[in-house]
Design an enzyme around this catalytic site. Structure first.
Site, PDB file in Angstrom:
ATOM      1  N   ASP A  70       0.880  -1.154   0.000  1.00 20.95           N
ATOM      2  CA  ASP A  70       0.000   0.000   0.000  1.00 20.95           C
ATOM      3  C   ASP A  70       0.920   1.205   0.000  1.00 20.95           C
ATOM      4  O   ASP A  70       1.944   1.217   0.694  1.00 20.95           O
ATOM      5  CB  ASP A  70      -0.936   0.008   1.205  1.00 20.95           C
ATOM      6  CG  ASP A  70      -2.070   1.000   0.993  1.00 20.95           C
ATOM      7  OD1 ASP A  70      -2.492   1.187  -0.168  1.00 20.95           O
ATOM      8  OD2 ASP A  70      -2.533   1.612   1.967  1.00 20.95           O
ATOM      9  N   TYR A 150       0.466  10.623  -8.915  1.00 18.23           N
ATOM     10  CA  TYR A 150       0.944  11.988  -8.655  1.00 18.23           C
ATOM     11  C   TYR A 150       2.323  12.264  -9.265  1.00 18.23           C
ATOM     12  O   TYR A 150       2.922  13.306  -8.977  1.00 18.23           O
ATOM     13  CB  TYR A 150       1.004  12.224  -7.143  1.00 18.23           C
ATOM     14  CG  TYR A 150      -0.341  12.123  -6.443  1.00 18.23           C
ATOM     15  CD1 TYR A 150      -1.131  13.250  -6.245  1.00 18.23           C
ATOM     16  CD2 TYR A 150      -0.828  10.900  -5.984  1.00 18.23           C
ATOM     17  CE1 TYR A 150      -2.359  13.169  -5.601  1.00 18.23           C
ATOM     18  CE2 TYR A 150      -2.062  10.797  -5.333  1.00 18.23           C
ATOM     19  CZ  TYR A 150      -2.813  11.938  -5.156  1.00 18.23           C
ATOM     20  OH  TYR A 150      -4.033  11.850  -4.521  1.00 18.23           O
ATOM     21  N   HIS A 176      10.106   5.107  -3.585  1.00 18.60           N
ATOM     22  CA  HIS A 176       9.624   4.478  -2.349  1.00 18.60           C
ATOM     23  C   HIS A 176       9.411   2.987  -2.572  1.00 18.60           C
ATOM     24  O   HIS A 176       9.807   2.153  -1.774  1.00 18.60           O
ATOM     25  CB  HIS A 176       8.321   5.168  -1.922  1.00 18.60           C
ATOM     26  CG  HIS A 176       7.290   5.289  -3.018  1.00 18.60           C
ATOM     27  ND1 HIS A 176       7.606   5.719  -4.282  1.00 18.60           N
ATOM     28  CD2 HIS A 176       5.979   4.990  -3.061  1.00 18.60           C
ATOM     29  CE1 HIS A 176       6.522   5.707  -5.031  1.00 18.60           C
ATOM     30  NE2 HIS A 176       5.516   5.252  -4.316  1.00 18.60           N
ATOM     31  N   ARG A 177       8.744   2.672  -3.687  1.00 19.81           N
ATOM     32  CA  ARG A 177       8.444   1.261  -3.970  1.00 19.81           C
ATOM     33  C   ARG A 177       9.730   0.499  -4.214  1.00 19.81           C
ATOM     34  O   ARG A 177       9.904  -0.630  -3.749  1.00 19.81           O
ATOM     35  CB  ARG A 177       7.515   1.179  -5.185  1.00 19.81           C
ATOM     36  CG  ARG A 177       6.919  -0.196  -5.402  1.00 19.81           C
ATOM     37  CD  ARG A 177       5.763  -0.166  -6.374  1.00 19.81           C
ATOM     38  NE  ARG A 177       4.728   0.741  -5.928  1.00 19.81           N
ATOM     39  CZ  ARG A 177       4.520   1.945  -6.435  1.00 19.81           C
ATOM     40  NH1 ARG A 177       5.230   2.387  -7.437  1.00 19.81           N
ATOM     41  NH2 ARG A 177       3.587   2.711  -5.932  1.00 19.81           N
TER      42      ARG A 177
HETATM   43  P1  ITT Z   1      -3.555  -1.333  -5.874  1.00 22.98           P
HETATM   44  O1  ITT Z   1      -4.268  -0.970  -4.594  1.00 22.98           O
HETATM   45  O2  ITT Z   1      -4.389  -2.106  -6.842  1.00 22.98           O
HETATM   46  O3  ITT Z   1      -2.242  -1.977  -5.630  1.00 22.98           O
HETATM   47  P2  ITT Z   1      -3.339   1.535  -6.272  1.00 22.98           P
HETATM   48  O4  ITT Z   1      -3.287   2.330  -7.538  1.00 22.98           O
HETATM   49  O5  ITT Z   1      -4.474   1.790  -5.341  1.00 22.98           O
HETATM   50  O6  ITT Z   1      -3.192   0.004  -6.664  1.00 22.98           O
HETATM   51  P3  ITT Z   1      -1.560   2.172  -4.041  1.00 22.98           P
HETATM   52  O7  ITT Z   1      -2.640   1.807  -3.103  1.00 22.98           O
HETATM   53  O8  ITT Z   1      -0.221   1.619  -3.794  1.00 22.98           O
HETATM   54  O9  ITT Z   1      -1.969   1.822  -5.557  1.00 22.98           O
HETATM   55  O10 ITT Z   1      -1.350   3.706  -4.132  1.00 22.98           O
HETATM   56  C1  ITT Z   1      -2.402   4.571  -3.841  1.00 22.98           C
HETATM   57  C2  ITT Z   1      -2.297   5.800  -4.671  1.00 22.98           C
HETATM   58  O11 ITT Z   1      -1.129   6.533  -4.279  1.00 22.98           O
HETATM   59  C3  ITT Z   1      -2.155   5.562  -6.172  1.00 22.98           C
HETATM   60  O12 ITT Z   1      -3.404   5.367  -6.800  1.00 22.98           O
HETATM   61  C4  ITT Z   1      -1.478   6.859  -6.589  1.00 22.98           C
HETATM   62  O13 ITT Z   1      -2.432   7.889  -6.677  1.00 22.98           O
HETATM   63  C5  ITT Z   1      -0.561   7.148  -5.405  1.00 22.98           C
HETATM   64  N1  ITT Z   1       0.784   6.558  -5.678  1.00 22.98           N
HETATM   65  C6  ITT Z   1       1.323   5.451  -5.118  1.00 22.98           C
HETATM   66  N2  ITT Z   1       2.541   5.202  -5.636  1.00 22.98           N
HETATM   67  C7  ITT Z   1       2.761   6.171  -6.557  1.00 22.98           C
HETATM   68  C8  ITT Z   1       3.817   6.459  -7.450  1.00 22.98           C
HETATM   69  O14 ITT Z   1       4.903   5.685  -7.537  1.00 22.98           O
HETATM   70  N3  ITT Z   1       3.716   7.517  -8.233  1.00 22.98           N
HETATM   71  C9  ITT Z   1       2.628   8.306  -8.198  1.00 22.98           C
HETATM   72  N4  ITT Z   1       1.583   8.097  -7.410  1.00 22.98           N
HETATM   73  C10 ITT Z   1       1.630   7.039  -6.587  1.00 22.98           C
END
Ligand code: ITT
Length: 192
Positions: A70, A150, A176-177
């Site tokens: 997450d 973002y 971060h990932r």
């Molecule tokens: P899943 O839950 O299906 O894994 P998600 O799109 O909801 O996919 P996350 O919960 O990890 O992904 O991330 C939540 C949100 O945070 C995501 O929809 C983006 O808006 C933002 N986000 C996360 N990682 C990002 C990244 O590397 N670059 C830009 N925005 C990111």
């Protein structure tokens, strides 16, 4: 035979990023590949809670070893918002989310922010958590076409370009990932 591990995500961009970082010692399966098209609940108020919830869902319903992440954007001047609500911040998609964030930062000189990822791994009987953070700042106008979410408004520390301009090769090294996945990979490789 390679060990099968499910990455519990529906986000193709993330799957691609993570598969690239993990290399080919594991066979990473998507939710789609295991026939899971459920909208897995993410009802915890924390990244770790949501990651665990997703991984536990897959393990319970499909029996696979699994990891889930997450992530979200935490903006200093907004007390860490949008945080766990990053995907649903505006109720619209990424463009609307960025519009809302930029609007909420109008006139604020403090532009510091961070992306945070927590990965929960369920491997056999074990549960492990891995965290990655990248600091940066939110610019006023979108730049770049790459990435997702973002990315067009986030400039990581030490760079002049946004995540959307830096391209996936650089982003996959410093994000971060990437940091959380690197910790996951170190752990998995030690396990052999
Ligand atoms: P899943 O839950 O299906 O894994 P998600 O799109 O909801 O996919 P996350 O919960 O990890 O992904 O991330 C939540 C949100 O945070 C995501 O929809 C983006 O808006 C933002 N986000 C996360 N990682 C990002 C990244 O590397 N670059 C830009 N925005 C990111």
């Amino acid at each position: 035979m390679k060990h099968k591990l499910v990455f519990a995500t529906n986000n193709a961009h993330k799957l691609e990023e993570v598969a690239a970082i993990l290399g080919d010692s594991y066979h990473i399966l998507s939710l789609h590949e295991i026939g899971c098209d459920a909208d897995i609940p993410e009802t915890s108020g924390t990244f770790a809670g949501n990651a665990l919830q997703k991984a536990q869902y897959v393990k319970q319903h499909y029996g696979y070893d699994c990891f889930a992440d997450d992530s979200g954007l935490e903006v200093d001047a907004l007390d860490g918002a949008p945080g766990v609500y990053s995907a649903r911040y505006s109720g619209g998609g990424s463009e609307a989310n960025m519009d809302k964030l930029l609007h909420n930062l109008t006139g604020k000189s403090q532009r510091g922010a961070q992306f945070r990822t927590v990965i929960a791994l369920l491997l056999g009987e074990e549960t492990q958590l891995f965290e990655g953070i990248v600091r940066g700042s939110i610019i006023e106008v979108r730049r770049g076409e790459g990435g997702f979410g973002y990315d067009p408004i986030f400039v990581p520390e030490g760079y002049d370009l946004t995540f959307a301009e830096l391209g996936s090769e650089v982003k996959n090294r410093i994000s971060h990932r990437a940091k959380a996945v690197e910790l996951l990979a170190q752990y998995l490789n030690k396990k052999g």
